[in-house]
Design a protein around this motif. Structure first.
Motif, PDB file in Angstrom:
ATOM      1  N   GLN A 205     -40.612 102.763 -49.901  1.00 37.63           N
ATOM      2  CA  GLN A 205     -40.291 103.580 -48.738  1.00 37.63           C
ATOM      3  C   GLN A 205     -40.712 102.878 -47.452  1.00 37.63           C
ATOM      4  OE1 GLN A 205     -40.961 107.839 -48.886  1.00 37.63           O
ATOM      5  NE2 GLN A 205     -41.480 107.732 -51.063  1.00 37.63           N
ATOM      6  N   HIS A 206     -41.853 102.200 -47.505  1.00 37.07           N
ATOM      7  CA  HIS A 206     -42.316 101.463 -46.331  1.00 37.07           C
ATOM      8  C   HIS A 206     -41.331 100.367 -45.962  1.00 37.07           C
ATOM      9  CE1 HIS A 206     -44.784  98.328 -44.262  1.00 37.07           C
ATOM     10  NE2 HIS A 206     -45.212  99.392 -43.605  1.00 37.07           N
ATOM     11  N   ARG A 207     -40.807  99.669 -46.942  1.00 36.76           N
ATOM     12  CA  ARG A 207     -39.820  98.628 -46.669  1.00 36.76           C
ATOM     13  C   ARG A 207     -38.544  99.227 -46.069  1.00 36.76           C
ATOM     14  NH1 ARG A 207     -38.755  93.488 -48.372  1.00 36.76           N
ATOM     15  NH2 ARG A 207     -41.010  93.316 -48.128  1.00 36.76           N
ATOM     16  N   ARG A 208     -38.137 100.366 -46.562  1.00 35.59           N
ATOM     17  CA  ARG A 208     -36.934 101.014 -46.028  1.00 35.59           C
ATOM     18  C   ARG A 208     -37.156 101.457 -44.582  1.00 35.59           C
ATOM     19  NH1 ARG A 208     -34.698 106.177 -49.185  1.00 35.59           N
ATOM     20  NH2 ARG A 208     -36.578 107.052 -48.236  1.00 35.59           N
ATOM     21  N   LEU A 209     -38.340 101.965 -44.268  1.00 34.24           N
ATOM     22  CA  LEU A 209     -38.654 102.332 -42.887  1.00 34.24           C
ATOM     23  C   LEU A 209     -38.599 101.114 -41.977  1.00 34.24           C
ATOM     24  CD1 LEU A 209     -41.600 104.789 -43.572  1.00 34.24           C
ATOM     25  CD2 LEU A 209     -39.558 105.375 -42.253  1.00 34.24           C
ATOM     26  N   ASP A 210     -39.161 100.018 -42.452  1.00 32.36           N
ATOM     27  CA  ASP A 210     -39.169  98.798 -41.668  1.00 32.36           C
ATOM     28  C   ASP A 210     -37.739  98.304 -41.407  1.00 32.36           C
ATOM     29  OD1 ASP A 210     -40.874  96.598 -40.489  1.00 32.36           O
ATOM     30  OD2 ASP A 210     -39.662  95.418 -41.890  1.00 32.36           O
ATOM     31  N   ASP A 211     -36.888  98.375 -42.428  1.00 39.04           N
ATOM     32  CA  ASP A 211     -35.500  97.959 -42.262  1.00 39.04           C
ATOM     33  C   ASP A 211     -34.751  98.849 -41.284  1.00 39.04           C
ATOM     34  OD1 ASP A 211     -35.943  95.940 -44.054  1.00 39.04           O
ATOM     35  OD2 ASP A 211     -35.060  96.982 -45.772  1.00 39.04           O
ATOM     36  N   ALA A 212     -35.197 100.116 -41.151  1.00 43.80           N
ATOM     37  CA  ALA A 212     -34.545 101.042 -40.231  1.00 43.80           C
ATOM     38  C   ALA A 212     -35.108 100.944 -38.821  1.00 43.80           C
ATOM     39  CB  ALA A 212     -34.692 102.474 -40.744  1.00 43.80           C
ATOM     40  N   GLY A 213     -36.053 100.004 -38.588  1.00 48.03           N
ATOM     41  CA  GLY A 213     -36.599  99.809 -37.255  1.00 48.03           C
ATOM     42  C   GLY A 213     -37.791 100.668 -36.932  1.00 48.03           C
ATOM     43  N   ILE A 214     -38.443 101.235 -37.930  1.00 48.66           N
ATOM     44  CA  ILE A 214     -39.601 102.106 -37.722  1.00 48.66           C
ATOM     45  C   ILE A 214     -40.839 101.372 -38.216  1.00 48.66           C
ATOM     46  CG2 ILE A 214     -40.660 104.315 -38.326  1.00 48.66           C
ATOM     47  CD1 ILE A 214     -37.810 105.390 -38.696  1.00 48.66           C
ATOM     48  N   LYS A 215     -41.786 101.141 -37.327  1.00 47.29           N
ATOM     49  CA  LYS A 215     -42.965 100.339 -37.636  1.00 47.29           C
ATOM     50  C   LYS A 215     -44.174 101.244 -37.860  1.00 47.29           C
ATOM     51  CE  LYS A 215     -40.422  96.733 -36.877  1.00 47.29           C
ATOM     52  NZ  LYS A 215     -39.918  95.937 -38.026  1.00 47.29           N
ATOM     53  N   VAL A 216     -44.506 101.465 -39.108  1.00 45.80           N
ATOM     54  CA  VAL A 216     -45.708 102.210 -39.472  1.00 45.80           C
ATOM     55  C   VAL A 216     -46.412 101.408 -40.565  1.00 45.80           C
ATOM     56  CG1 VAL A 216     -44.776 104.481 -38.869  1.00 45.80           C
ATOM     57  CG2 VAL A 216     -44.435 103.573 -41.167  1.00 45.80           C
ATOM     58  N   SER A 217     -47.647 101.739 -40.805  1.00 44.48           N
ATOM     59  CA  SER A 217     -48.409 100.999 -41.814  1.00 44.48           C
ATOM     60  C   SER A 217     -48.344 101.711 -43.160  1.00 44.48           C
ATOM     61  CB  SER A 217     -49.874 100.868 -41.377  1.00 44.48           C
ATOM     62  OG  SER A 217     -50.507 102.135 -41.361  1.00 44.48           O
ATOM     63  N   ARG A 218     -48.528 100.941 -44.214  1.00 43.11           N
ATOM     64  CA  ARG A 218     -48.540 101.535 -45.549  1.00 43.11           C
ATOM     65  C   ARG A 218     -49.741 102.446 -45.764  1.00 43.11           C
ATOM     66  NH1 ARG A 218     -47.255  96.958 -49.934  1.00 43.11           N
ATOM     67  NH2 ARG A 218     -48.141  98.583 -51.262  1.00 43.11           N
ATOM     68  N   PRO A 219     -50.943 102.093 -45.252  1.00 44.04           N
ATOM     69  CA  PRO A 219     -52.063 103.048 -45.377  1.00 44.04           C
ATOM     70  C   PRO A 219     -51.761 104.390 -44.722  1.00 44.04           C
ATOM     71  CG  PRO A 219     -52.886 100.871 -44.846  1.00 44.04           C
ATOM     72  CD  PRO A 219     -51.405 100.791 -44.731  1.00 44.04           C
ATOM     73  N   TRP A 220     -50.992 104.385 -43.629  1.00 48.86           N
ATOM     74  CA  TRP A 220     -50.642 105.651 -42.979  1.00 48.86           C
ATOM     75  C   TRP A 220     -49.812 106.524 -43.917  1.00 48.86           C
ATOM     76  CZ3 TRP A 220     -45.778 107.537 -41.096  1.00 48.86           C
ATOM     77  CH2 TRP A 220     -45.872 108.701 -40.328  1.00 48.86           C
ATOM     78  N   LEU A 221     -48.887 105.926 -44.643  1.00 44.14           N
ATOM     79  CA  LEU A 221     -48.093 106.680 -45.596  1.00 44.14           C
ATOM     80  C   LEU A 221     -48.980 107.254 -46.705  1.00 44.14           C
ATOM     81  CD1 LEU A 221     -44.916 104.433 -46.067  1.00 44.14           C
ATOM     82  CD2 LEU A 221     -45.120 106.518 -44.718  1.00 44.14           C
ATOM     83  N   THR A 222     -49.928 106.453 -47.182  1.00 38.81           N
ATOM     84  CA  THR A 222     -50.829 106.919 -48.243  1.00 38.81           C
ATOM     85  C   THR A 222     -51.677 108.088 -47.765  1.00 38.81           C
ATOM     86  OG1 THR A 222     -50.914 104.678 -49.161  1.00 38.81           O
ATOM     87  CG2 THR A 222     -52.644 106.205 -49.829  1.00 38.81           C
ATOM     88  N   GLN A 223     -52.244 107.973 -46.562  1.00 43.14           N
ATOM     89  CA  GLN A 223     -53.074 109.043 -46.016  1.00 43.14           C
ATOM     90  C   GLN A 223     -52.248 110.309 -45.778  1.00 43.14           C
ATOM     91  OE1 GLN A 223     -54.705 107.206 -42.538  1.00 43.14           O
ATOM     92  NE2 GLN A 223     -55.865 105.685 -43.721  1.00 43.14           N
ATOM     93  N   LEU A 224     -51.014 110.117 -45.342  1.00 47.81           N
ATOM     94  CA  LEU A 224     -50.127 111.253 -45.114  1.00 47.81           C
ATOM     95  C   LEU A 224     -49.832 111.978 -46.430  1.00 47.81           C
ATOM     96  CD1 LEU A 224     -48.546 112.594 -42.785  1.00 47.81           C
ATOM     97  CD2 LEU A 224     -46.601 111.153 -43.397  1.00 47.81           C
ATOM     98  N   MET A 225     -49.611 111.203 -47.483  1.00 49.58           N
ATOM     99  CA  MET A 225     -49.347 111.798 -48.797  1.00 49.58           C
ATOM    100  C   MET A 225     -50.560 112.575 -49.298  1.00 49.58           C
ATOM    101  SD  MET A 225     -47.149 112.214 -51.247  1.00 49.58           S
ATOM    102  CE  MET A 225     -45.915 110.912 -51.058  1.00 49.58           C
ATOM    103  N   GLN A 226     -51.753 112.014 -49.156  1.00 48.68           N
ATOM    104  CA  GLN A 226     -52.965 112.694 -49.615  1.00 48.68           C
ATOM    105  C   GLN A 226     -53.191 113.997 -48.860  1.00 48.68           C
ATOM    106  OE1 GLN A 226     -55.904 109.642 -49.015  1.00 48.68           O
ATOM    107  NE2 GLN A 226     -55.485 108.634 -50.979  1.00 48.68           N
ATOM    108  N   ALA A 227     -52.966 113.970 -47.543  1.00 48.59           N
ATOM    109  CA  ALA A 227     -53.151 115.190 -46.751  1.00 48.59           C
ATOM    110  C   ALA A 227     -52.127 116.259 -47.138  1.00 48.59           C
ATOM    111  CB  ALA A 227     -53.033 114.859 -45.259  1.00 48.59           C
ATOM    112  N   THR A 228     -50.917 115.842 -47.479  1.00 47.68           N
ATOM    113  CA  THR A 228     -49.878 116.793 -47.877  1.00 47.68           C
ATOM    114  C   THR A 228     -50.217 117.447 -49.206  1.00 47.68           C
ATOM    115  OG1 THR A 228     -48.212 115.461 -46.719  1.00 47.68           O
ATOM    116  CG2 THR A 228     -47.416 117.053 -48.330  1.00 47.68           C
ATOM    117  N   VAL A 229     -50.646 116.650 -50.177  1.00 53.47           N
ATOM    118  CA  VAL A 229     -50.981 117.198 -51.499  1.00 53.47           C
ATOM    119  C   VAL A 229     -52.171 118.150 -51.384  1.00 53.47           C
ATOM    120  CG1 VAL A 229     -51.707 116.631 -53.837  1.00 53.47           C
ATOM    121  CG2 VAL A 229     -50.037 115.187 -52.675  1.00 53.47           C
TER     122      VAL A 229
END
Length: 530
Positions: A205-229
């Motif tokens: 998913q991080h690679r797909r975001l990067d290809d779409a021009g959205i620059k976020v970090s992979r740790p941010w995605l992990t932290q976001l997932m943990q907070a959601t669960v």
């Protein structure tokens, strides 16, 4: 010189020197080895040439499969069918389609956005408006896709200053489901659905975001997932309580690699999915396959006349005895034992499979006619119970005849059934009990499918998070609830919903209370584009 009995293949000279009892022992040993080797060869042949499904397809007479393995062959002459008399007529061939079906829709118009593209008629350019009239239109649909479907919501908040008091005023930014996060609820849910429903790991998913021009970090995605669960966990707990309160529960276990037991080596842990009578499932997680985890997950108390349906793993029967509930056994597992022995003892195994098939024929009638309660019990008593009794009698007669080697796979299969006779008969006298655990195995299929993509979980906490989310997603599927709509709604409700009423947010209850008017993301307000 060591005894020939300890050698896998004694020489003729050594065999002559053996006494009669030693020869008998040697022959029995060699017979066991032959049976075991035949079973292994049959298994390999089935993997290479045979069908993997356990469905029974009797071979046509006179047809021989490759290396003795039967397969569905197409006979040279067609089998006779029904004779139908038709009037003589000429049939017009259909024109070759270009792939665009102009008459039928292949999508849900309420959920899929449609962009209209007008195709000009070149003949209209050569005519004046008074020389033609538009009498209709033809429509063609084609499925299209953009490289990325991400949208950035830009909230513009006016900052004003009062002229009389010189005070500044600006409305606050809308509150997100994750505090101080720049992720909208639609993105959060999309990330969860992609990872757990479609098994797309976060690094992809991080690679797909990067290809779409959205620059976020992979740790941010992990932290976001943990907070959601973490926000979904109270809903999971409420659903587990609902399952524990069920009179009839089904339970199984499925392995998952989670955490490290040593450098470079993953630890084998287990999901214990529990299926309740209200079509809810929870994937509880434990670090091992020990029986104590069953007590921890189901508790030490149960409703009156409670039934636990499972396979033949001994920890379930031990728990049932400890709590005092009825333990029902799965017929699909019993059948599987017989099916896997059919290459060694085909004639006897086929007879056993015929008995079990008659039980499933009675169950199919119940499903087809949607029989419930007393009607379902009456049909089982009249059509399934006599079949089961004849089958158990047949099994007993074969053991009395002592016609098989103790190590025969077919004998082991029959012994599996004989030892579990009481549990296999439970469903015959209780309409609330299923004939097998296939409904549970279909529901837990998401775990093996997921393992093919993400292989393992880095930590046991991560495995627990997988269980929490999959419990809600699979239950949504069981109740025909759209997982995306459900999660978008409950993530906005859960922080403000009374803790004592959190059960209302489980998929089963949510469908009744909120599904007709769910909360949406601001994305659906169609803000103006910049």
């Amino acid at each position: 010189m060591h005894s020939p009995l300890n050698s896998s293949s004694p020489t003729p000279t050594e065999s002559v020197a053996l006494s009669a009892p030693q020869l008998v022992d040697l022959v029995e040993k060699l017979e066991r080895e032959v049976v075991n080797l035949r079973r292994q060869v049959a298994w390999f042949q089935r993997q290479i040439f045979g069908q993997k499904s356990e469905k029974r397809h009797p071979d046509p007479e006179g047809v021989q499969g490759i290396l003795g393995i039967g397969f569905d062959a197409v006979p040279d002459t067609p089998l006779p069918g029904k004779k139908v008399v038709v009037a003589g007529h000429e049939r017009k061939t259909k024109p070759v389609s270009n792939g665009a079906n102009e008459s039928s829709l292949f999508f849900d118009e309420k959920r899929v956005p449609v962009e209209v593209i007008a195709v000009p008629n070149p003949d209209m350019a050569l005519l004046k408006p008074d020389q033609y009239e538009v009498i209709g239109e033809k429509v063609t649909y084609r499925l299209a896709q953009r490289p990325g479907s991400y949208v950035v919501l830009k909230y513009v908040r006016p900052l004003i200053k009062r002229k009389d008091t010189q005070a500044l005023s600006c409305p606050p930014a809308p509150v997100g489901v994750i505090e101080n996060s720049r992720a909208d609820v639609s993105f959060v849910v999309g990330m969860v659905i992609d990872k757990f429903a479609y098994h797309l790991p976060l690094y992809r998913q991080h690679r797909r975001l990067d290809d779409a021009g959205i620059k976020v970090s992979r740790p941010w995605l992990t932290q976001l997932m943990q907070a959601t669960v973490a926000q979904l966990e109270p809903i999971y707990d409420a659903q587990l309580d609902s399952i524990r309160a069920s009179r009839v529960k089904a339970m199984d276990e499925v392995p998952i690699k989670a955490g490290r037991s040593a450098p470079g080596k993953m630890k084998t842990t287990y999901f214990w999915p529990i299926y309740g009578e209200r079509d809810e499932i929870c994937f509880t997680h434990s670090p091992s396959r020990a029986g104590g985890h069953v007590r921890d997950m189901l508790g030490l108390s149960s409703p009156d006349d409670a039934v636990l349906l499972s396979d033949g793993y001994s920890v379930y029967s031990s728990y049932a005895k400890q709590i005092g509930l009825t333990h029902a056994q799965c017929w699909a597992h019993a059948r599987r034992e017989v099916y896997e022995a059919k290459d060694i003892e085909p004639a006897h195994a086929e007879k056993a499979l015929e008995h079990i098939a008659a039980l499933y024929a009675a169950q199919e009638h119940i499903r087809k006619h949607d029989l419930k309660g007393a009607a379902k019990l009456a049909w089982r008593q009249a059509h399934a119970k006599p079949v089961a009794q004849r089958f158990f009698t047949w099994v007993d007669k074969y053991f009395e005849a002592q016609g098989f080697l103790p190590s025969s796979p077919f004998t082991k299969a029959l012994n599996y059934i004989r030892e579990r006779r009481d549990g296999l008969a439970v469903y015959l006298n209780d309409p609330g009990v299923q004939i097998d655990t296939n409904h549970l195995e279909r529901a837990l299929r998401v775990i093996p499918l997921g393992r093919k993509n993400w292989l393992f979980s880095w930590t046991e906490l991560g495995a627990r998070h997988i269980g929490i989310v999959q419990s809600l997603l699979v239950t949504c599927r069981l109740h025909d609830v759209d997982p995306y709509d459900y999660l978008v709604d409950v993530l906005q409700r859960v922080s403000q919903h009374p803790a004592s009423l959190v059960e209302q947010l489980t998929p089963r209850v949510w469908k009744t209370l909120f599904a007709n008017n769910p909360l949406r993301s601001d994305l659906y307000q169609r803000p103006s584009r910049q």
